[in-house]
Design an enzyme around this catalytic site. Sequence first.
Site, short mmCIF file in Angstrom:
data_model
loop_
_atom_site.label_atom_id
_atom_site.label_comp_id
_atom_site.label_asym_id
_atom_site.label_seq_id
_atom_site.Cartn_x
_atom_site.Cartn_y
_atom_site.Cartn_z
N ASP A 32 0.82 -1.21 0.00
CA ASP A 32 0.00 0.00 0.00
C ASP A 32 0.86 1.27 0.00
OD1 ASP A 32 -2.31 1.50 0.03
OD2 ASP A 32 -2.52 1.44 2.21
N ASN A 80 -10.94 -3.02 -5.39
CA ASN A 80 -10.18 -2.09 -6.23
C ASN A 80 -10.84 -1.81 -7.59
OD1 ASN A 80 -6.91 -3.27 -5.08
ND2 ASN A 80 -8.11 -1.52 -4.38
C1 IPE Z 1 -1.54 0.14 -3.38
O1 IPE Z 1 -1.32 1.51 -3.45
C2 IPE Z 1 -1.86 -0.46 -4.73
C3 IPE Z 1 -3.12 -1.22 -4.75
C4 IPE Z 1 -4.16 -0.98 -4.01
C5 IPE Z 1 -3.21 -2.30 -5.69
P1 IPE Z 1 -2.52 2.54 -3.46
O2 IPE Z 1 -2.91 2.79 -4.87
O3 IPE Z 1 -3.63 2.07 -2.57
O4 IPE Z 1 -1.81 3.82 -2.87
P2 IPE Z 1 -2.43 4.91 -1.90
O5 IPE Z 1 -3.03 4.20 -0.72
O6 IPE Z 1 -3.48 5.65 -2.71
O7 IPE Z 1 -1.28 5.77 -1.55
MG MG Z 2 -4.09 2.44 -0.60
#
Ligand code: IPE
Ligand code: MG
Length: 261
Positions: A32, A80
């Site tokens: 994350d 997601n």
């Molecule tokens: C993790 O980074 C990637 C996935 C969820 C696949 P994020 O995209 O959640 O990054 P932040 O939390 O917005 O910084």
């Molecule tokens: Mg994230």
Amino acid sequence: MAARSRTSRDRSAPAPDSAAGDASLHVALVMDGNGRWAQKRGLPRTLGHRAGVEALRRTVTAAPKLGVRWLTVFGFSTENWSRPAAEVQELMALPKRYFDSDLKRLEREGVRVRALGRREGLSPDLVALLEEAERRTADNDRFFLQIAFNYGGQADIADAARRLAEAVAEGRLDPASIDETAFAGALSTAGLPPLDLIVRPSGEQRLSNFLLWEAAYAELVFQDILWPDYDEASLAAAITAFRARDRRFGGAVSDDVLVAG
Ligand code: IPE
Ligand code: MG
């Protein structure tokens, strides 16, 4: 020192070989902070995700040196899908980005790859790629890399319940035989050893639907580092924190701990 508790599920897990030393931990990682990492640099989020792939590469290389033999990473959650289409597309392209450059090496270095989560909903190309990675590494047993992709803990539990219900409806399963071991065997994580540690970088302190069943007695370590910056020292720090924990699995505090305060 963190004690290990082994359940009957372990019987399906291979015994450590000498080349892997005493590496035996099962660690899960919530990758994350990619978006924030990119934002801080004035870059598009996609570049954060690409830098996250580099971090995964470093972490997979570092893990066996630090006593980890099973590494389960959260690549894409069932939640997601709610992100903007372009970002979903970028995240869907990450396994290809990783495997194109690394599958040969993983294959050669004895890493067995397994995809966790629902295949339905993924493009046929991506399913083919994940299956190719699984097939090409199927005989490996030095290190185990599970990539949770289109995975959600609740979805996985619901899918397991449905599979068991179908088996009962078809007369293949006696409802009285459904216990924790049988249930665990119906999850997409079936056959993996118990989870020792869940690590989440980026400062967030929640599971976000990752490995809900498997987290039962896992230790949790949260780190204030964004995933694209993650490296061997970060993982070493998480494991040092884990080793300092007193794992009791529901048992009483030992006399040693009471004497030591
Ligand atoms: C993790 O980074 C990637 C996935 C969820 C696949 P994020 O995209 O959640 O990054 P932040 O939390 O917005 O910084
Ligand atoms: Mg994230």
